[in-house]
Design a protein around this motif. Structure first.
Motif, PDB file in Angstrom:
ATOM      1  N   PRO A  80      19.280 -32.584   4.907  1.00 46.33           N
ATOM      2  CA  PRO A  80      20.422 -33.119   4.355  1.00 46.33           C
ATOM      3  C   PRO A  80      21.653 -32.777   4.882  1.00 46.33           C
ATOM      4  N   ALA A  81      22.591 -33.814   5.210  1.00 44.10           N
ATOM      5  CA  ALA A  81      23.897 -33.390   5.798  1.00 44.10           C
ATOM      6  C   ALA A  81      24.617 -32.967   4.719  1.00 44.10           C
ATOM      7  N   ARG A  82      24.865 -33.276   3.561  1.00 47.96           N
ATOM      8  CA  ARG A  82      25.206 -32.622   2.470  1.00 47.96           C
ATOM      9  C   ARG A  82      24.398 -32.142   1.351  1.00 47.96           C
ATOM     10  N   PRO A  83      24.499 -31.117   0.530  1.00 45.83           N
ATOM     11  CA  PRO A  83      23.881 -30.526  -0.553  1.00 45.83           C
ATOM     12  C   PRO A  83      23.321 -31.664  -1.574  1.00 45.83           C
ATOM     13  N   GLY A  84      22.198 -31.806  -2.058  1.00 46.06           N
ATOM     14  CA  GLY A  84      21.942 -32.530  -3.230  1.00 46.06           C
ATOM     15  C   GLY A  84      21.245 -33.957  -2.890  1.00 46.06           C
ATOM     16  N   ILE A  85      21.575 -34.386  -1.649  1.00 47.24           N
ATOM     17  CA  ILE A  85      21.126 -35.992  -1.200  1.00 47.24           C
ATOM     18  C   ILE A  85      19.707 -35.865  -1.004  1.00 47.24           C
ATOM     19  N   ASP A  86      19.104 -34.562  -0.601  1.00 51.83           N
ATOM     20  CA  ASP A  86      17.555 -34.569  -0.451  1.00 51.83           C
ATOM     21  C   ASP A  86      16.971 -34.281  -1.828  1.00 51.83           C
ATOM     22  N   GLY A  87      17.715 -34.370  -3.046  1.00 52.07           N
ATOM     23  CA  GLY A  87      17.155 -34.653  -4.232  1.00 52.07           C
ATOM     24  C   GLY A  87      16.725 -36.012  -4.534  1.00 52.07           C
ATOM     25  N   LEU A  88      17.433 -36.888  -3.913  1.00 52.69           N
ATOM     26  CA  LEU A  88      17.429 -38.440  -3.968  1.00 52.69           C
ATOM     27  C   LEU A  88      16.554 -39.156  -3.003  1.00 52.69           C
ATOM     28  N   PHE A  89      16.622 -38.619  -1.737  1.00 54.00           N
ATOM     29  CA  PHE A  89      15.998 -39.142  -0.743  1.00 54.00           C
ATOM     30  C   PHE A  89      15.160 -38.186   0.221  1.00 54.00           C
ATOM     31  N   THR A  90      14.140 -38.822   0.836  1.00 58.12           N
ATOM     32  CA  THR A  90      13.316 -38.300   1.850  1.00 58.12           C
ATOM     33  C   THR A  90      13.533 -38.724   3.060  1.00 58.12           C
ATOM     34  N   ARG A  91      13.515 -37.867   4.190  1.00 57.40           N
ATOM     35  CA  ARG A  91      13.676 -38.307   5.637  1.00 57.40           C
ATOM     36  C   ARG A  91      12.268 -38.484   5.932  1.00 57.40           C
ATOM     37  N   LEU A  92      12.224 -39.581   6.843  1.00 57.94           N
ATOM     38  CA  LEU A  92      11.019 -40.367   7.290  1.00 57.94           C
ATOM     39  C   LEU A  92      11.467 -40.680   8.735  1.00 57.94           C
ATOM     40  N   GLY A  93      10.320 -40.832   9.771  1.00 58.04           N
ATOM     41  CA  GLY A  93      10.576 -41.182  10.935  1.00 58.04           C
ATOM     42  C   GLY A  93      10.464 -42.846  11.158  1.00 58.04           C
ATOM     43  N   ARG A  94      10.808 -43.190  12.228  1.00 58.40           N
ATOM     44  CA  ARG A  94      10.943 -44.359  12.828  1.00 58.40           C
ATOM     45  C   ARG A  94       9.793 -45.171  12.689  1.00 58.40           C
ATOM     46  N   ASP A  95       8.487 -44.729  12.698  1.00 55.37           N
ATOM     47  CA  ASP A  95       7.118 -45.422  12.738  1.00 55.37           C
ATOM     48  C   ASP A  95       6.593 -46.092  11.599  1.00 55.37           C
ATOM     49  N   ILE A  96       7.138 -45.718  10.632  1.00 56.58           N
ATOM     50  CA  ILE A  96       6.697 -45.992   9.319  1.00 56.58           C
ATOM     51  C   ILE A  96       7.119 -47.514   8.829  1.00 56.58           C
ATOM     52  N   THR A  97       6.303 -48.173   8.042  1.00 59.93           N
ATOM     53  CA  THR A  97       6.931 -49.626   7.658  1.00 59.93           C
ATOM     54  C   THR A  97       7.927 -49.468   6.703  1.00 59.93           C
ATOM     55  N   PRO A  98       9.179 -50.046   6.887  1.00 60.59           N
ATOM     56  CA  PRO A  98      10.261 -49.808   5.849  1.00 60.59           C
ATOM     57  C   PRO A  98      10.114 -50.472   4.664  1.00 60.59           C
ATOM     58  N   ARG A  99      10.392 -49.977   3.829  1.00 59.90           N
ATOM     59  CA  ARG A  99      10.254 -50.764   2.256  1.00 59.90           C
ATOM     60  C   ARG A  99      11.688 -51.061   1.937  1.00 59.90           C
ATOM     61  N   GLU A 100      11.745 -51.982   0.980  1.00 54.04           N
ATOM     62  CA  GLU A 100      12.985 -52.488   0.450  1.00 54.04           C
ATOM     63  C   GLU A 100      13.508 -51.216  -0.095  1.00 54.04           C
ATOM     64  N   GLY A 101      14.971 -51.223   0.047  1.00 52.35           N
ATOM     65  CA  GLY A 101      15.552 -49.983  -0.179  1.00 52.35           C
ATOM     66  C   GLY A 101      15.637 -48.640   0.530  1.00 52.35           C
ATOM     67  N   ASP A 102      14.769 -48.573   1.577  1.00 52.52           N
ATOM     68  CA  ASP A 102      14.986 -47.496   2.646  1.00 52.52           C
ATOM     69  C   ASP A 102      16.413 -47.619   3.261  1.00 52.52           C
ATOM     70  N   VAL A 103      16.775 -46.525   3.676  1.00 49.97           N
ATOM     71  CA  VAL A 103      17.936 -46.305   4.355  1.00 49.97           C
ATOM     72  C   VAL A 103      17.572 -46.271   6.068  1.00 49.97           C
ATOM     73  N   ALA A 104      18.092 -47.137   6.654  1.00 50.60           N
ATOM     74  CA  ALA A 104      17.776 -47.022   8.315  1.00 50.60           C
ATOM     75  C   ALA A 104      19.003 -46.527   8.864  1.00 50.60           C
ATOM     76  N   VAL A 105      18.638 -45.614   9.793  1.00 53.86           N
ATOM     77  CA  VAL A 105      19.912 -44.727  10.603  1.00 53.86           C
ATOM     78  C   VAL A 105      19.528 -44.949  12.163  1.00 53.86           C
ATOM     79  N   TRP A 106      20.717 -45.442  12.716  1.00 54.64           N
ATOM     80  CA  TRP A 106      20.680 -45.371  14.203  1.00 54.64           C
ATOM     81  C   TRP A 106      21.404 -44.579  14.894  1.00 54.64           C
ATOM     82  N   ALA A 107      20.759 -43.965  15.864  1.00 51.24           N
ATOM     83  CA  ALA A 107      21.532 -43.184  16.798  1.00 51.24           C
ATOM     84  C   ALA A 107      22.611 -43.887  17.715  1.00 51.24           C
ATOM     85  N   ARG A 108      23.539 -43.183  18.313  1.00 49.26           N
ATOM     86  CA  ARG A 108      24.421 -43.723  19.074  1.00 49.26           C
ATOM     87  C   ARG A 108      23.644 -44.239  20.414  1.00 49.26           C
ATOM     88  N   SER A 109      23.955 -45.596  20.613  1.00 46.61           N
ATOM     89  CA  SER A 109      23.194 -46.523  21.484  1.00 46.61           C
ATOM     90  C   SER A 109      23.929 -47.443  22.095  1.00 46.61           C
TER      91      SER A 109
END
Length: 236
Positions: free
Chosen positions: A71-100
């Motif tokens: 969690p980049a800031r305290p508390g956000i891990d109480g609301l969201f779980t970090r998952l890898g890129r190879d899952i099937t994204p669901r409605e409402g998932d937050v996608a994060v990209w690296a610099r590219s």
């Protein structure tokens, strides 16, 4: 006394699309502002929970730190779980990209659940780098999976639909969306593929040639200077 009623994804999407959302009043309507609005109004984030990392390490202050330093800031891990890129994204998932190449300063967007070859459908803002124009308003669009780090998945459903059973076909975008990782500022530079999770060390002549090519093309080099601890994610 209870707080404001949280929006469902459908309600939030309807209110967000077509708007320029600027939560912090800095740099215009950035991709981060859309994520923060979603975290606040659909999932009950408070205070600085949705903010990016404030340390002095790799990608500090960029959207990519939301995943890299979760969690980049305290508390956000109480609301969201970090998952890898190879899952099937669901409605409402937050996608994060690296610099590219596609997103020189990284990117974050909210998934609709739509998936097709090498792309995911998202509610997105400023994905074209045009935050302060009419075209930069929040929209629903298809974004590449090249450079995708992974997802933050809400811990509560709050009206979110079930995912499909079709995983994104990554295609060959890893060849086009390579990211360069350097362990500390004077260490070996690695070419890292977000799609494959693989890396290889670059010899000095190759690294120099890559830097010259990016400079000649007027492109920002997607280079991450990372600490020893942060390098564990990349396996270097």
């Amino acid at each position: 006394m209870s707080g404001p009623k949280l929006l469902t994804f459908a309600q939030w999407r309807k209110q967000a699309v077509g708007k320029h959302i600027d939560i912090d009043g800095a740099f215009g309507a950035q991709c981060w502002d859309l994520w923060a609005d979603y975290a606040f109004r659909a999932h009950g984030a408070t205070g600085l929970m949705p903010w990016t990392s404030a340390d002095a390490g790799a990608d500090s202050g960029l959207a990519s730190s939301l995943w890299l330093k979760f969690p980049a800031r305290p508390g956000i891990d109480g609301l969201f779980t970090r998952l890898g890129r190879d899952i099937t994204p669901r409605e409402g998932d937050v996608a994060v990209w690296a610099r590219s190449r596609q997103f020189p300063d990284s990117h974050v967007a909210i998934c609709t659940g739509g998936v097709r070859k090498g792309q995911i459908e998202c509610v997105s803002q400023n994905d074209l780098g045009n935050a302060n124009t009419a075209a930069g308003a929040t929209r629903v669009t298809w974004l590449t999976t090249g450079g995708l780090l992974g997802y933050l998945r809400p811990k509560t459903s709050n009206g979110l639909s079930r995912p499909s059973n079709v995983a994104p076909d990554r295609g060959q975008e890893e060849d086009e969306e390579m990211i360069f990782i350097r362990k500390n500022k004077n260490g070996t530079v690695y070419a890292w593929s977000p799609a494959q999770g693989t890396k290889r060390a670059l010899k000095t002549p190759e690294w120099n040639a890559i830097q010259r090519a990016y400079s000649a093309a007027g492109l920002k080099l997607p280079l991450i200077n990372t600490s020893a601890a942060e390098a564990k994610h990349f396996g270097i």
